[in-house]
Design a protein around this motif. Structure first.
Motif, PDB file in Angstrom:
ATOM      1  N   SER A  83      -4.092  -3.956  -3.603  1.00  0.00           N
ATOM      2  CA  SER A  83      -3.262  -2.852  -3.129  1.00  0.00           C
ATOM      3  C   SER A  83      -4.123  -1.604  -2.975  1.00  0.00           C
ATOM      4  O   SER A  83      -5.071  -1.382  -3.730  1.00  0.00           O
ATOM      5  CB  SER A  83      -2.132  -2.577  -4.122  1.00  0.00           C
ATOM      6  OG  SER A  83      -1.345  -1.469  -3.692  1.00  0.00           O
ATOM      7  N   LEU A  84      -3.792  -0.785  -1.995  1.00  0.00           N
ATOM      8  CA  LEU A  84      -4.562   0.423  -1.701  1.00  0.00           C
ATOM      9  C   LEU A  84      -3.667   1.643  -1.840  1.00  0.00           C
ATOM     10  O   LEU A  84      -2.577   1.688  -1.259  1.00  0.00           O
ATOM     11  CB  LEU A  84      -5.130   0.341  -0.282  1.00  0.00           C
ATOM     12  CG  LEU A  84      -6.087   1.442   0.168  1.00  0.00           C
ATOM     13  CD1 LEU A  84      -7.334   1.468  -0.705  1.00  0.00           C
ATOM     14  CD2 LEU A  84      -6.474   1.239   1.637  1.00  0.00           C
ATOM     15  N   GLY A  85      -4.115   2.609  -2.600  1.00  0.00           N
ATOM     16  CA  GLY A  85      -3.425   3.890  -2.717  1.00  0.00           C
ATOM     17  C   GLY A  85      -4.322   4.994  -2.180  1.00  0.00           C
ATOM     18  O   GLY A  85      -5.438   5.194  -2.677  1.00  0.00           O
ATOM     19  N   HIS A 123       0.827  -1.208   0.000  1.00  0.00           N
ATOM     20  CA  HIS A 123       0.000   0.000   0.000  1.00  0.00           C
ATOM     21  C   HIS A 123       0.873   1.275   0.000  1.00  0.00           C
ATOM     22  O   HIS A 123       2.046   1.246   0.373  1.00  0.00           O
ATOM     23  CB  HIS A 123      -0.954   0.057   1.186  1.00  0.00           C
ATOM     24  CG  HIS A 123      -1.746  -1.193   1.413  1.00  0.00           C
ATOM     25  ND1 HIS A 123      -2.375  -1.876   0.395  1.00  0.00           N
ATOM     26  CD2 HIS A 123      -2.015  -1.905   2.548  1.00  0.00           C
ATOM     27  CE1 HIS A 123      -3.005  -2.925   0.894  1.00  0.00           C
ATOM     28  NE2 HIS A 123      -2.787  -2.979   2.186  1.00  0.00           N
ATOM     29  N   ARG A 149      -3.167  -7.007   1.071  1.00  0.00           N
ATOM     30  CA  ARG A 149      -1.961  -7.502   0.391  1.00  0.00           C
ATOM     31  C   ARG A 149      -1.867  -9.024   0.398  1.00  0.00           C
ATOM     32  O   ARG A 149      -1.214  -9.607  -0.459  1.00  0.00           O
ATOM     33  CB  ARG A 149      -0.708  -6.885   1.000  1.00  0.00           C
ATOM     34  CG  ARG A 149      -0.426  -7.239   2.444  1.00  0.00           C
ATOM     35  CD  ARG A 149       0.916  -6.642   2.864  1.00  0.00           C
ATOM     36  NE  ARG A 149       1.254  -6.966   4.237  1.00  0.00           N
ATOM     37  CZ  ARG A 149       0.952  -6.195   5.284  1.00  0.00           C
ATOM     38  NH1 ARG A 149       0.297  -5.071   5.096  1.00  0.00           N
ATOM     39  NH2 ARG A 149       1.299  -6.545   6.507  1.00  0.00           N
ATOM     40  N   ALA A 179      -6.832  -2.229   3.919  1.00  0.00           N
ATOM     41  CA  ALA A 179      -5.547  -1.737   4.426  1.00  0.00           C
ATOM     42  C   ALA A 179      -4.851  -2.795   5.278  1.00  0.00           C
ATOM     43  O   ALA A 179      -3.625  -2.946   5.229  1.00  0.00           O
ATOM     44  CB  ALA A 179      -5.751  -0.452   5.228  1.00  0.00           C
ATOM     45  N   CYS A 222       0.317   1.826   5.431  1.00  0.00           N
ATOM     46  CA  CYS A 222       0.896   2.139   4.116  1.00  0.00           C
ATOM     47  C   CYS A 222       2.412   1.990   4.192  1.00  0.00           C
ATOM     48  O   CYS A 222       3.079   2.708   4.946  1.00  0.00           O
ATOM     49  CB  CYS A 222       0.520   3.557   3.692  1.00  0.00           C
ATOM     50  SG  CYS A 222      -1.249   3.787   3.421  1.00  0.00           S
TER      51      CYS A 222
END
Length: 558
Positions: free
Chosen positions: A442-444, A178, A437, A433, A461
């Motif tokens: 995936s987190l942006g 992330h 994974r 979050a 992150c």
């Protein structure tokens, strides 16, 4: 302190057989020595005359030596240790020297005969001893320190203060753990996000990226390599909502009434889903099962249940639910989600277009939520986010197709408040979050107010990209989330120029200050601030502007 300086002189004399070289092959003198070594905070003494002498050096890295945010190096045998200068104060005993706090970044081998660092790696295996001489870091050193070392990467800018050392983001580490992109309004946050996503799309044209765009900025940036969706063409089927999301849309009451209404909705929703032929072969049908149903069936079932009541039983909860559903069915603003045309089982087609499977050269979906009713936007984001996560869970035994979910204005959807509306989207994004994974999600997160994010999300992150932050609370929040070795870089966040950022974490070899590349005009988001002085000089056509605007306003269309 005088005795320490004498020891340093002896050590410098002993190591003079292999002096540091500069770009014109003449030896560079040391500029000071290690004064104190500790695991968390070490100090060096720097000679002010040495710094002044290097101020006009043609190598910009050497010229910047001794300033806050610059790097220095020290030799241990055939190894170089790199440190970042975090803070400086004048030595009270000797006004010609400065005491500087440093953070150790990493170490590398010495290239024979040149003094240049090679094979750089993060972390240190040995600490220098007090008295070890300190040398400037050159641009040639920076090339080695920030080299991508064969890992999959994208280049996004130039390492400060060099003129040519390229800044690389390691794609697998960036997405695998992330990332967050932070910056106050007007610092170039949207353009920076577009730059990074363009670079990833160019490297991976068969990728799978979904971006939530609450302001309609990014559609203009991805017309060539993205699929663009908004209220006019998203066609999000309402029956994909789970029960909690249904409650956020259909249940408007509060307190005890909310619990009662939710109980009635659960019973009637399950019955409506059961009427679909797709539910016949299912071993376990629940209110959360993504099975199509007709809104008319749901309202009919609610009416029938109300008809079974005794005369003394309150029918108001049934009337509230039926009235709310009828209201949404007839409201044109909700047609992108509650149209009568969205009853067919289009789940596979919808997921295929949203997740870009296959990508067809357009690996990113831009979902523009700006024209959607504000009271339902959080539910839309919740449904899209949950679809990504649920797909990843149920496809874990299939060939991997990792997905990147990017949320602009992330503090809207993951607020630090656990009460109020929008809790379904908060829960799913927090879960992504924490667990995403493991399943290839995936987190942006992109936000201008990191202090408004839910506690702990930013620390999930692995990479933090911070442009200038003007708010003290935001700065403190980011400082708490970043690794200790990045503190010297963090102190420069308030002084960053536009389109300049600090990057820390897994996505870079060591903390780095970057001057970001410019984007071509056609790849930029539509986020430029209006020029009042120029636009207020223009006049004419106001009647037509008002007429067209009011027409769109009344018809709730673009």
């Amino acid at each position: 302190m005088t005795g320490t300086f004498s020891l340093a002189s002896q050590l410098r004399a002993a190591k003079a057989d292999a002096p540091e070289q500069r770009s014109d092959n003449t030896p560079l003198e040391d500029i000071g020595f290690v004064f104190q070594v500790a695991g968390s905070s070490s100090q060096i003494l720097i000679d002010l005359k040495s710094i002044d002498a290097l101020g006009h050096h043609p190598d910009p890295c050497i010229a910047m030596t001794g300033q806050v945010g610059s790097q220095v190096k020290m030799r241990l045998g055939h190894m170089w240790i790199i440190a970042n200068i975090r803070s400086m104060v004048l030595d009270r005993r000797d006004s010609t020297r400065v005491v500087a706090d440093i953070d150790f970044l990493g170490e590398g081998n010495e290239e024979f005969g040149t003094g240049v660092i090679v094979n750089f790696r993060r972390g240190v295996t040995r600490y220098p001893t007090p008295g070890t001489p300190i040398f400037p870091v050159s641009s040639a050193d920076m090339d080695q320190i920030y080299a991508a070392t064969g890992r999959s990467h994208v280049q996004i800018g130039t390492v400060y203060p060099t003129t040519h050392t390229r800044a690389a983001l390691y794609v697998d580490a960036l997405l695998g753990k992330h990332f967050a992109l932070l910056g106050s309004t007007g610092t170039g946050k949207s353009t920076s996000a577009a730059l990074i996503l363009h670079k990833i799309c160019e490297q991976s044209p068969k990728g799978h990226i979904v971006m939530i765009d609450p302001h309609g900025e990014y559609s203009a940036a991805f017309t060539q390599n993205g699929a663009l969706y908004d209220a006019s063409n998203l066609a999000l089927p309402y029956w994909l909502m789970n029960f909690e999301e249904h409650c956020e849309v259909f249940v408007t009451s509060t307190g005890d009434d909310h619990a009662r209404d939710s109980e009635i909705l659960a019973k009637c929703l399950l019955a409506a889903r059961a009427k679909n032929r797709a539910a016949e072969g299912m071993a376990r049908l629940t209110v959360d099962s993504p099975v199509p149903y007709l809104l008319s069936d749901l309202t009919t079932i609610i009416s029938n249940e109300m008809g079974k009541l005794d005369k003394g039983t309150n029918s108001l909860p049934y009337m509230r639910l039926k009235g709310r559903i009828d209201e949404i069915k007839t409201d044109p603003r909700y047609s992108f989600m509650f149209s009568g045309m969205l009853v067919a089982d289009t789940m596979q087609d919808f997921i295929a277009k949203l997740f870009r499977m296959p990508a067809d050269g357009k690996p990113i979906s831009i979902v523009d939520t700006s024209a959607m009713p504000s009271e339902i936007t959080s539910v839309v984001v919740s449904v899209l986010s949950r679809l990504i996560f649920d797909y990843a869970i149920w496809a874990r035994n299939e060939p991997k197709r990792p997905i990147l979910l990017v949320c602009e204005e992330a503090h809207r959807y993951i607020p630090n408040s656990t009460i109020g509306v929008g809790q379904s989207v908060r829960k799913i994004l927090e879960r992504i979050a924490k667990e995403g994974r493991k399943y290839g999600v995936s987190l942006g997160l992109i936000t201008q107010r990191p202090s408004d994010l839910a506690e702990g999300v930013l620390s999930q992150c692995g990479t933090i990209i911070s442009l200038r932050l003007n708010n003290d609370r935001d700065q403190a929040f980011v400082r708490a989330a970043m690794p200790e070795g990045a503190r010297g870089f963090l102190d420069s966040i308030p002084a960053l120029r536009n389109r300049e950022c600090i990057i820390c974490g897994e996505g870079v070899s060591i903390p780095i200050r970057v001057s970001l590349d410019d984007l071509e005009e056609r790849k930029r988001p539509a986020s430029a601030d209006p020029s009042f002085s120029d636009l207020w000089k223009q006049c004419g056509g106001e009647e037509d502007i008002l007429s067209r605007t009011i027409h769109r306003w009344r018809n709730q269309g673009r």
